[in-house]
Design a protein around this motif. Structure first.
Motif, PDB file in Angstrom:
ATOM      1  N   SER A 170       0.759  -1.365  -0.025  1.00 47.34           N
ATOM      2  CA  SER A 170      -0.149   0.089  -0.009  1.00 47.34           C
ATOM      3  C   SER A 170       0.812   1.235  -0.006  1.00 47.34           C
ATOM      4  O   SER A 170       0.265   2.331   0.152  1.00 47.34           O
ATOM      5  N   SER A 171       2.052   1.184  -0.038  1.00 42.54           N
ATOM      6  CA  SER A 171       3.030   1.980  -0.058  1.00 42.54           C
ATOM      7  C   SER A 171       2.842   3.103   1.084  1.00 42.54           C
ATOM      8  O   SER A 171       2.831   4.433   1.038  1.00 42.54           O
ATOM      9  N   GLU A 172       2.873   2.589   2.156  1.00 45.95           N
ATOM     10  CA  GLU A 172       2.732   3.470   3.541  1.00 45.95           C
ATOM     11  C   GLU A 172       3.802   3.172   4.323  1.00 45.95           C
ATOM     12  O   GLU A 172       4.465   1.920   4.645  1.00 45.95           O
ATOM     13  N   GLU A 194      -8.279   5.831   2.718  1.00 47.80           N
ATOM     14  CA  GLU A 194      -7.899   7.380   3.401  1.00 47.80           C
ATOM     15  C   GLU A 194      -8.262   7.645   5.036  1.00 47.80           C
ATOM     16  O   GLU A 194      -7.576   8.419   5.178  1.00 47.80           O
ATOM     17  N   TRP A 195      -8.801   6.704   5.603  1.00 48.39           N
ATOM     18  CA  TRP A 195      -9.104   7.012   6.952  1.00 48.39           C
ATOM     19  C   TRP A 195      -7.908   6.879   7.798  1.00 48.39           C
ATOM     20  O   TRP A 195      -7.708   7.226   8.832  1.00 48.39           O
ATOM     21  N   LYS A 250       2.605   8.095   5.738  1.00 49.74           N
ATOM     22  CA  LYS A 250       2.984   8.943   4.690  1.00 49.74           C
ATOM     23  C   LYS A 250       2.910   7.866   3.685  1.00 49.74           C
ATOM     24  O   LYS A 250       3.349   6.970   3.509  1.00 49.74           O
ATOM     25  N   ASN A 251       2.346   8.361   2.452  1.00 52.45           N
ATOM     26  CA  ASN A 251       1.994   7.569   1.314  1.00 52.45           C
ATOM     27  C   ASN A 251       3.574   7.541   0.426  1.00 52.45           C
ATOM     28  O   ASN A 251       3.987   8.859   0.214  1.00 52.45           O
TER      29      ASN A 251
END
Length: 128
Positions: free
Chosen positions: A37-39, A115-116, A122-123
């Motif tokens: 999720s690239s987080e 989104e929550w 940080k993306n």
């Protein structure tokens, strides 16, 4: 404690579903990267908050299927369920001075970051 013992203590604390308790095994500058999720979760407080606020059907249960350790690097294969969701996480942990400083955690499927969670992450999606 060895790096393996630190990581096992972390998973044991996570079983309590008190994610602030689990985060005590993380360094203040801890980073957790979720590649699919690239987080990037930065800091133990954000780790505790995202896990506390994660939508769940009931208490989370954790089962360490396997653990491999070499020096300060530990890899775990953990089954996780809330009674409805059944998931598996492969986590690469780096342990320094008795705390986990970094995790890279792989979940079975790629997905877009919800989104929550934006206030805690940080993306870091990379464009090729």
């Amino acid at each position: 404690m060895t790096a393996k013992e630190v990581v096992l203590a972390f998973w044991k604390a996570m079983e309590s579903n008190d994610f602030y308790k689990g985060s005590k095994w993380l360094s203040e500058d801890f980073e957790c990267y979720w590649p699919q999720s690239s987080e990037l979760i930065i800091g133990r407080k954000n780790f505790a908050e995202i896990n506390t606020n994660y939508p769940a059907n009931g208490p989370w249960r954790f089962c360490v299927n396997s653990i491999v350790c070499e020096g300060n690097q530990v890899v775990t294969d953990v089954s996780i369920t809330d009674g409805e969701v059944i998931a598996r996480a492969i986590t690469f942990h780096t342990v320094e001075n008795g705390l986990i400083t970094r995790q890279t955690e792989f979940w079975p499927d790629n997905y877009d970051a919800p989104e929550w969670r934006q206030q805690w992450v940080k993306n870091v999606k990379q464009v090729l």
